[in-house]
Write a protein that holds these residues in place. Structure first.
Motif, PDB file in Angstrom:
ATOM      1  N   UNK A 107      33.670 -39.624   5.520  1.00  0.00           N
ATOM      2  CA  UNK A 107      34.260 -38.320   5.802  1.00  0.00           C
ATOM      3  C   UNK A 107      33.218 -37.207   5.919  1.00  0.00           C
ATOM      4  N   UNK A 108      31.976 -37.511   5.576  1.00  0.00           N
ATOM      5  CA  UNK A 108      30.953 -36.469   5.536  1.00  0.00           C
ATOM      6  C   UNK A 108      30.698 -35.841   6.897  1.00  0.00           C
ATOM      7  N   UNK A 109      30.830 -36.604   7.976  1.00  0.00           N
ATOM      8  CA  UNK A 109      30.464 -36.088   9.300  1.00  0.00           C
ATOM      9  C   UNK A 109      31.558 -36.309  10.334  1.00  0.00           C
ATOM     10  N   UNK A 110      32.823 -36.324   9.906  1.00  0.00           N
ATOM     11  CA  UNK A 110      33.923 -36.561  10.833  1.00  0.00           C
ATOM     12  C   UNK A 110      34.964 -35.456  10.699  1.00  0.00           C
ATOM     13  N   UNK A 111      35.394 -34.874  11.812  1.00  0.00           N
ATOM     14  CA  UNK A 111      36.429 -33.828  11.723  1.00  0.00           C
ATOM     15  C   UNK A 111      37.743 -34.419  11.222  1.00  0.00           C
ATOM     16  N   UNK A 136      31.364 -37.348  15.459  1.00  0.00           N
ATOM     17  CA  UNK A 136      31.996 -36.511  16.457  1.00  0.00           C
ATOM     18  C   UNK A 136      32.224 -35.130  15.883  1.00  0.00           C
ATOM     19  N   UNK A 137      32.588 -34.169  16.764  1.00  0.00           N
ATOM     20  CA  UNK A 137      33.019 -32.855  16.322  1.00  0.00           C
ATOM     21  C   UNK A 137      34.020 -32.322  17.329  1.00  0.00           C
ATOM     22  N   UNK A 138      34.553 -31.133  17.057  1.00  0.00           N
ATOM     23  CA  UNK A 138      35.719 -30.704  17.814  1.00  0.00           C
ATOM     24  C   UNK A 138      35.436 -30.448  19.288  1.00  0.00           C
ATOM     25  N   UNK A 139      34.191 -30.179  19.670  1.00  0.00           N
ATOM     26  CA  UNK A 139      33.901 -29.893  21.075  1.00  0.00           C
ATOM     27  C   UNK A 139      33.238 -31.063  21.792  1.00  0.00           C
ATOM     28  N   UNK A 140      33.362 -32.257  21.222  1.00  0.00           N
ATOM     29  CA  UNK A 140      32.812 -33.459  21.854  1.00  0.00           C
ATOM     30  C   UNK A 140      33.954 -34.440  22.093  1.00  0.00           C
ATOM     31  N   UNK A 150      39.847 -28.705  15.938  1.00  0.00           N
ATOM     32  CA  UNK A 150      39.473 -27.313  15.675  1.00  0.00           C
ATOM     33  C   UNK A 150      40.579 -26.582  14.936  1.00  0.00           C
ATOM     34  N   UNK A 151      41.843 -26.889  15.261  1.00  0.00           N
ATOM     35  CA  UNK A 151      42.961 -26.252  14.578  1.00  0.00           C
ATOM     36  C   UNK A 151      42.934 -26.577  13.090  1.00  0.00           C
ATOM     37  N   UNK A 152      42.715 -27.856  12.754  1.00  0.00           N
ATOM     38  CA  UNK A 152      42.656 -28.254  11.342  1.00  0.00           C
ATOM     39  C   UNK A 152      41.502 -27.552  10.624  1.00  0.00           C
ATOM     40  N   UNK A 153      40.353 -27.468  11.294  1.00  0.00           N
ATOM     41  CA  UNK A 153      39.193 -26.805  10.696  1.00  0.00           C
ATOM     42  C   UNK A 153      39.451 -25.323  10.501  1.00  0.00           C
TER      43      UNK A 153
END
Length: 612
Positions: free
Chosen positions: A124-128, A4-8, A214-217
């Motif tokens: 953790x490689x591909x998870x926000x 997943x990512x922040x806009x999904x 997104x805030x954490x990123x």
């Protein structure tokens, strides 16, 4: 957890499953005594409150008409006593359930965090990180309320409905039947609106999860954002996500308010029909004013728990989806863990052997293939090669951060690292990765992070060895100076030196340095090399460095490329071969990346260095 990512949006649409609730019962079971006590107090408070309308009826129909002041005073005292009893029991119940709720939060978070600590790097490689935090914080908070107050309240509301019906029919059966007759209509409204309400609140949860991710990123990468003047673009993204959160919340509230409005509308309709029936439809005889007032109060008390049950059901539906995501995280397989028959690795000498090792981060995409390598105890091995060739992967495999696709890595010729416990393996390794992560706390806390029993003398000795002692002592409190998360008060070079000292303090048998001096100035690096050479004596060492000047004295240099070891030998041997390492070294020499060794003359007319 799906990638997943922040806009999904996460998919939280799942059917109600009692299996998740059954699994959660272990958290409820630990506090069942307190919850039963809270239910008892709530039931007593609820049932005693139902005598209020009866007191009103007796007051209006008996005490007031007969001017019986003694009875009126008795009824007033009884009403006050009922209120005080209700307040007392509800207060006790609230305090009990507050403790239970927090204990459930603690238990779930403890289990969840303990499992997250065991999950491999690949998780953790591909998870926000923000969406992981949402599960640990937001979802757990919501689920704990369901498991504590939700269950208690649902039982309590059912008890309320039963006793309210008993009191209503005991007061006037005809009017009670009229009140209950509206239930099918309200049930139809609830069935129509609840699916939409559930989807709306799940949508709001998705948007809030995206916002947090997104805030954490953004906070984590704020320095890069400012460096590239990305503030306006980032603000635009944040506004878009915040607007989506607001729109989703407003939509959910509108639907929820529709449920509330339907409940209030139905209550008023029932009120109207009840009063009409009481005045005109009771065989020409008007029902007493006290009965009408009492039944009017019972109308509100009857519809309120029904509305509450509908809301509780909706909360259960939403939180079962959250509970499923929490258990999904807990069930994430620990792919890099102790084998069922894993044994403790005894104190090692430091011999490392790769036997036909193949590895890839993705299925069918290998980074390394059929690697064979033998390293004797105390040898220093340098790994060089182009970016992405697999140098860091090699040392990650020695540390068993990932599982091999095939082959074996042996320690001291007999211990397969896949068959020993991770703690016994990694406790004998000193690993310094490219990311020099500094934790919030004192410098001393960071230096002792991997060895809590280290004495101050040992800490200082390690810091001196890596040239960190002087700059530490120049700080306001020396080793007790507080540093921020990620060491933001320190320069990159200082963070790297502290991380290096932390690694060396553990006194490892196998030392792994991944770009250990990449952020250190040339003067400090020259001083540091003396300490490195001293500390490497007697230890098996693996060093990754792009500055070839830092690895010239290693016993063996491996050139990694094309999924394997393309060249290996000492610095002088590889230069004599005039192969890949020779090309890399001479290229850095021209760019000023290494010092020209004394064994070299000036380049020949053909622009090729001549080795003597």
């Amino acid at each position: 957890m799906a990638r997943n990512k922040f806009d999904v949006d996460e998919n939280l649409e799942s059917p109600f499953s009692f299996s998740h609730l059954k699994r959660a019962m272990k958290y409820i079971g630990r506090h069942r005594g307190k919850m039963l006590l809270a239910l008892l107090f709530s039931s007593i408070a609820s049932v005693t409150s139902l005598f209020g309308p009866k007191i009103l009826e007796w007051t209006l129909d008996t005490a007031v008409p007969n001017k019986d002041f003694a009875l009126l005073g008795l009824l007033a005292g009884g009403y006050v006593a009922l209120v005080l009893v209700g307040i007392g029991f509800i207060t006790i119940r609230s305090r009990i359930m507050a403790h239970v709720s927090q204990e459930i939060i603690y238990d779930i978070r403890e289990d969840l965090f303990a499992h997250l600590q065991k999950l491999p790097f690949s998780y953790y490689d591909s998870r926000p990180a923000g969406k992981i935090l949402v599960r640990v914080i937001n979802y757990v908070n919501s689920v704990s309320d369901m498991l504590s107050n939700g269950i208690i309240n649902s039982i309590l509301e059912i008890i309320n409905i039963i006793f309210i019906v008993i009191f209503m029919f005991g007061t006037n059966a005809v009017l009670a039947a009229i009140i209950v007759a509206g239930l099918p209509i309200f049930a139809a409204v609830i069935l129509l609106l609840k699916p939409r309400q559930r989807r709306a609140w799940q949508g709001q949860s998705n948007k809030n999860s995206n916002y947090n991710a997104y805030l954490a990123e953004s906070i984590d990468g704020v320095k890069v954002s400012q460096l590239f003047a990305r503030q306006e673009e980032n603000l635009s993204i944040m506004q878009r996500l915040a607007s989506a959160c607001r729109a989703a919340w407003l939509k959910a509230v509108v639907i929820s308010n529709t449920v509330w409005f339907s409940s209030e509308l139905m209550t008023q309709i029932v009120f109207t029909f009840m009063y009409i029936a009481g005045v005109y439809w009771m065989g020409g005889a008007m029902v007493s004013f006290g009965v009408l007032m009492a039944m009017g109060q019972y109308v509100s008390r009857f519809w309120q728990p029904i509305t509450n049950l509908a809301n509780i059901y909706n909360m259960f539906i939403n939180n079962i989806a959250y509970l499923e995501r929490i258990f999904e995280t807990m069930d994430e397989p620990v792919t890099v863990g102790d084998a069922p028959d894993a044994v403790e690795l005894p104190p090692i000498q430091g011999r490392v052997e790769f036997r036909d090792v193949t590895f890839g981060y993705e299925p069918e995409v290998n980074i390394l293939e059929h690697i064979d390598l033998q390293v004797a105890p105390g040898q220093s091995i340098a790994l060089v090669g182009p970016t992405g060739a697999g140098k860091t992967t090699v040392v990650n495999l020695i540390s068993r951060f990932y599982n091999l696709t095939s082959g074996q890595i042996l320690i001291d010729g007999e211990w397969d690292i896949a068959q020993v416990t991770l703690h016994s393996l990694r406790s004998q390794m000193g690993i310094m990765l490219q990311d020099s992560f500094i934790f919030s706390g004192t410098i001393l806390d960071n230096l002792r992070y991997g060895r809590l029993d280290a004495t101050e003398e040992e800490v200082v000795a390690a810091a001196r060895a890596v040239c960190a002692h002087d700059f530490i002592m120049e700080m306001e409190k020396g080793y007790l100076t507080e540093v921020n998360e990620r060491g933001s008060r320190l320069s990159q070079g200082q963070r790297q030196l502290i991380a290096f000292a932390r690694t060396l303090l553990s006194d490892p048998r196998i030392l792994i340095l991944d770009e250990a001096t990449s952020s250190i100035d040339t003067r400090t690096e020259r001083l540091l090399q003396e300490g490195i050479q001293t500390l490497m004596k007697g230890r098996t060492s693996f060093i990754i460095a792009h500055r070839l000047s830092t690895i010239k004295h290693c016993d063996r240099i491996l050139y990694i490329g094309d999924k394997g070891i393309l060249e290996q030998g000492s610095h002088q041997e590889l230069l004599a071969k005039r192969g890949l390492y020779y090309q890399l070294y001479t290229a850095q020499s021209r760019l000023g990346g290494v010092e020209e060794p004394a064994a070299y003359h000036a380049p020949s007319p053909a622009n090729e260095p001549v080795l003597i």
